[in-house]
Design a protein around this motif. Sequence first.
Motif, short mmCIF file in Angstrom:
data_model
loop_
_atom_site.label_atom_id
_atom_site.label_comp_id
_atom_site.label_asym_id
_atom_site.label_seq_id
_atom_site.Cartn_x
_atom_site.Cartn_y
_atom_site.Cartn_z
N ILE A 503 113.19 47.31 89.17
CA ILE A 503 113.06 48.44 89.54
C ILE A 503 111.66 48.86 89.71
CG2 ILE A 503 113.41 50.82 88.66
CD1 ILE A 503 115.80 49.81 87.00
N ILE A 504 110.73 48.58 88.73
CA ILE A 504 109.41 48.94 89.10
C ILE A 504 108.54 48.10 89.86
CG2 ILE A 504 107.01 49.20 87.70
CD1 ILE A 504 108.69 50.37 85.50
N LYS A 505 108.69 46.48 89.91
CA LYS A 505 108.06 45.74 90.41
C LYS A 505 106.70 45.64 90.50
CE LYS A 505 111.93 46.35 94.03
NZ LYS A 505 112.91 45.44 93.42
N THR A 506 106.12 44.57 90.96
CA THR A 506 104.74 44.39 90.99
C THR A 506 103.76 45.21 91.63
OG1 THR A 506 104.72 42.60 92.40
CG2 THR A 506 105.01 41.96 90.53
N LYS A 507 102.31 45.36 91.44
CA LYS A 507 101.35 46.05 92.05
C LYS A 507 101.22 45.32 93.40
CE LYS A 507 98.65 47.41 87.84
NZ LYS A 507 97.60 47.26 87.36
N PRO A 508 100.79 45.99 94.49
CA PRO A 508 100.33 45.42 95.49
C PRO A 508 99.42 44.23 95.61
CG PRO A 508 100.36 47.64 95.89
CD PRO A 508 100.51 47.55 94.57
N ASP A 509 98.64 44.27 94.63
CA ASP A 509 97.41 43.19 94.54
C ASP A 509 97.91 42.24 93.66
OD1 ASP A 509 97.24 44.79 92.32
OD2 ASP A 509 95.21 44.95 92.53
N ALA A 510 98.94 42.22 93.03
CA ALA A 510 99.57 41.15 92.00
C ALA A 510 100.63 40.31 92.51
CB ALA A 510 99.87 41.93 90.77
N ASP A 511 100.38 39.05 92.43
CA ASP A 511 101.33 38.18 92.99
C ASP A 511 102.52 37.91 91.76
OD1 ASP A 511 99.96 37.69 95.24
OD2 ASP A 511 98.81 35.91 94.12
N ILE A 512 102.18 37.96 90.62
CA ILE A 512 103.15 38.09 89.62
C ILE A 512 102.98 38.82 88.21
CG2 ILE A 512 103.60 35.35 90.07
CD1 ILE A 512 101.78 34.62 87.55
N VAL A 513 103.99 39.00 87.46
CA VAL A 513 103.75 39.66 86.33
C VAL A 513 103.25 38.80 85.12
CG1 VAL A 513 104.89 41.12 84.38
CG2 VAL A 513 105.34 41.67 86.79
N SER A 514 102.43 38.89 84.55
CA SER A 514 101.98 38.15 83.42
C SER A 514 101.74 38.93 82.22
CB SER A 514 100.68 37.32 83.90
OG SER A 514 99.42 38.14 84.14
N SER A 515 101.04 38.24 81.23
CA SER A 515 100.99 38.85 80.04
C SER A 515 99.61 38.47 79.30
CB SER A 515 101.92 38.74 78.89
OG SER A 515 101.85 37.15 78.37
N VAL A 516 99.03 39.35 78.25
CA VAL A 516 97.79 38.82 77.63
C VAL A 516 98.10 39.31 75.94
CG1 VAL A 516 96.06 39.10 79.22
CG2 VAL A 516 96.54 41.13 77.85
N PHE A 517 97.54 38.53 74.82
CA PHE A 517 97.38 39.08 73.78
C PHE A 517 95.99 39.45 73.55
CE2 PHE A 517 101.30 36.79 73.30
CZ PHE A 517 102.00 37.25 72.28
N PHE A 518 95.88 40.34 72.62
CA PHE A 518 94.41 40.88 72.11
C PHE A 518 94.34 40.13 70.91
CE2 PHE A 518 95.00 44.30 75.08
CZ PHE A 518 93.76 44.51 75.79
N MET A 519 93.34 39.20 70.59
CA MET A 519 93.24 38.40 69.46
C MET A 519 92.25 38.95 68.85
SD MET A 519 95.94 36.29 69.59
CE MET A 519 95.55 35.29 68.22
N CYS A 520 92.52 39.73 67.63
CA CYS A 520 91.60 40.33 66.66
C CYS A 520 91.28 39.41 65.74
CB CYS A 520 92.10 41.69 66.23
SG CYS A 520 92.59 42.90 67.48
N LEU A 521 89.84 38.95 65.79
CA LEU A 521 89.53 37.79 64.74
C LEU A 521 88.55 38.83 63.98
CD1 LEU A 521 88.04 35.05 67.40
CD2 LEU A 521 90.54 35.48 65.95
N ALA A 522 87.84 37.99 63.05
CA ALA A 522 87.03 38.76 62.01
C ALA A 522 85.95 39.39 62.51
CB ALA A 522 86.41 37.95 60.88
N ASP A 523 85.34 39.09 63.62
CA ASP A 523 84.18 39.67 64.04
C ASP A 523 84.12 40.01 65.65
OD1 ASP A 523 84.13 37.11 65.05
OD2 ASP A 523 82.22 36.58 64.66
N ARG A 524 85.26 39.87 66.40
CA ARG A 524 85.35 40.17 67.66
C ARG A 524 86.82 40.03 68.27
NH1 ARG A 524 83.53 33.70 69.72
NH2 ARG A 524 83.82 33.06 67.56
#
Length: 696
Positions: A503-524
């Motif tokens: 239904i929503i589909k990808t942005k015009p400037d994006a070839d694929i849908v992908s993902s990230v994780f924010f990895m919260c370490l002790a200092d960064r």
Amino acid sequence: MTRSVYVTGIDRGDGRQVVELGVMELLTRQVDRVGVFRPLVHHSPDRLFELLRARYRLSQDPATVYGMDYHEASALQAERGTDELVSTLVDRFHAVTRDYDVVLVLGTDYADTQLPDELSLNARLANEFGASVIPVVGGRKQNTESVLAETRNAYRAYETLGCDVLAMVTNRVARADRDEIAERLDSRLPVPCYVVPDELALSAPTVSQIAQSLDAKVLLGDDSGLARDALDFVFGGAMLPNFLSALTPGCLVVTPGDRADLVVGSLAAHSAGTPPIAGVLLTLDERPGDEILTLAGRLAPGTPVLSVPGYSFPTAEQLFALEGKLNAATPRKAETALGLFERYVDTGELLKRVSAPSTDRVTPMMFEHKLLEQARSDMRRIVLPEGTEPRVLHAAEVLLRRNVCALTLLGPADRIRKKAADLGIDLGDAQLIDPATSELRDAFAEQYARFRAHKGVTVELAYDVVSDVNYFGTLMVQEGLADGMVSGSVHSTAATIRPAFEIIKTKPDADIVSSVFFMCLADRVLVYGDCAVNPDPNAEQLADIAIQSAATAQGFGVEPRIAMLSYSTGTSGTGADVDKVREATELVRARRPDLKIEGPIQYDAAVEPSVAATKLPESEVAGQATVLIFPDLNTGNNTYKAVQRSAGAIAVGPVLQGLRKPVNDLSRGALVQDIVTTVAITAIQAQSPSQKVSQQ
């Protein structure tokens, strides 16, 4: 020099714990080493410090938090004078400052202290500590003129005694008077004055606190039920029809234990949500028979039923003398308090005035604070399809109490209300929609049939499809009725994101849908991509993932320095897998020459400066990468889980990127805080100018 902020008052009953908690929230947004000092304490452990320690994961030794108890202080002052008392407390305060960047000082409470001129003592301590002062004035049960006079007098008192007054807080004023008081104080004082209205849920005792104070027996009820706030007391004596009409939301029913009709009737009303009650308190040491208690447990599972030996009148006297307290056992009250503080205090202005020393480190807590603050700055509406799931309901309550976003919950409205009532959850202004009966269903079916006509989907088939909560929620986002969607606590990843692909589909400037994780370490905070969606991206797709991940990182305050990970660094290795990463790196450089990128590079060379100095000494990314792109899902998923478990990192995500509008997936093992964080991230994604919708 360590910065310190001293929160104090002029009398008891000012509810300053709301301010102390709010200031702690502000300080932990800015620095990661925040200490606490309470010069005088009635008993140890102190309930507010225990709350702060639990909520903000403080490692401070409790023995260093307290100067001395009031009895010791009173004896010392009587025997050796105020100078000796102050000198001792100053020494103990400075022992704390050696280990922290900023210290929050909790002033005396004016309750049975036997100390003369307590205001002057707080002012002197603040001056000797070198602390700036935030005086709190209580306005409960006072008229406007009285509140105005008391606030101005309190400012003059502390200012005359030489204190550096950061701001004034006038707390617990009548809601009807709040705006007038704020307007008039704004022109009368040279420092900001924040006016906070009274909040019944904060002063209301929980059922658990009532049980402890009255030494009551708990006949029925679970932890969620005992955590409910008793917002009112309704005493049973009338016949059932008249009694039911007297019930109010969140009330505690107090009735003789032999009135089984009132017990069953009030619990049946709770089960129907008309209205939800806090629980039932039985007096006279009477209790219904086992068959009545069994029926009660089935009517309203988890709802507390307590028993006390006393008569109703002396029990009522005890109840009316009780007041709710913020402590580690009342996390929902803490959320309410912070929501109140953040709504009525200009936190940006106050943070500037505090001027705590900043740090380049970004701790997990600082990152979480920033997410909530950023989401709150431009509130969006998020739809939660799993409206009957307890974790989602608990998260919804936190989000609403903290004013993070507006919410729509999907599912049968009566089931959502009943579940919320059983859990003692206040859903406030949340919108409830049942896809099966919604008036939107016909229009959504026609829209979905148009989207999927090329697959042979008819309106009739679409009518069934859009009754699914994930499809319905996705269509709400597509049609501008919500800004984003979060699902997955009880649904698979495929069930959550497949509707978005269709239904929503990808942005015009994006070839694929992908993902990230924010990895919260002790200092960064590091950004890992892609660890959840694409099994084996080719070079072009890997380049797209890198560019999307850089944009996501930047949108959340992480400066993107991209490391394209491989099992070799620079030109040291060959082979198809390395060549893929090398090609993807060059594609990124060609498409986005403004981005800092290095690849192929090994993980240790990407994040460890000493390794980078040996392997890639001239690189502006090696040793300080913030965005790490894995060559395939196998490597990425295993690495993020290994770091999460072995290094104790907090993994926030997966956050989907590349869609035209934000939809995010939860792990089916997601905790309440995970849901809160993911919703905040989704709301922030929706703040992009290209994705905002008008609020409904």
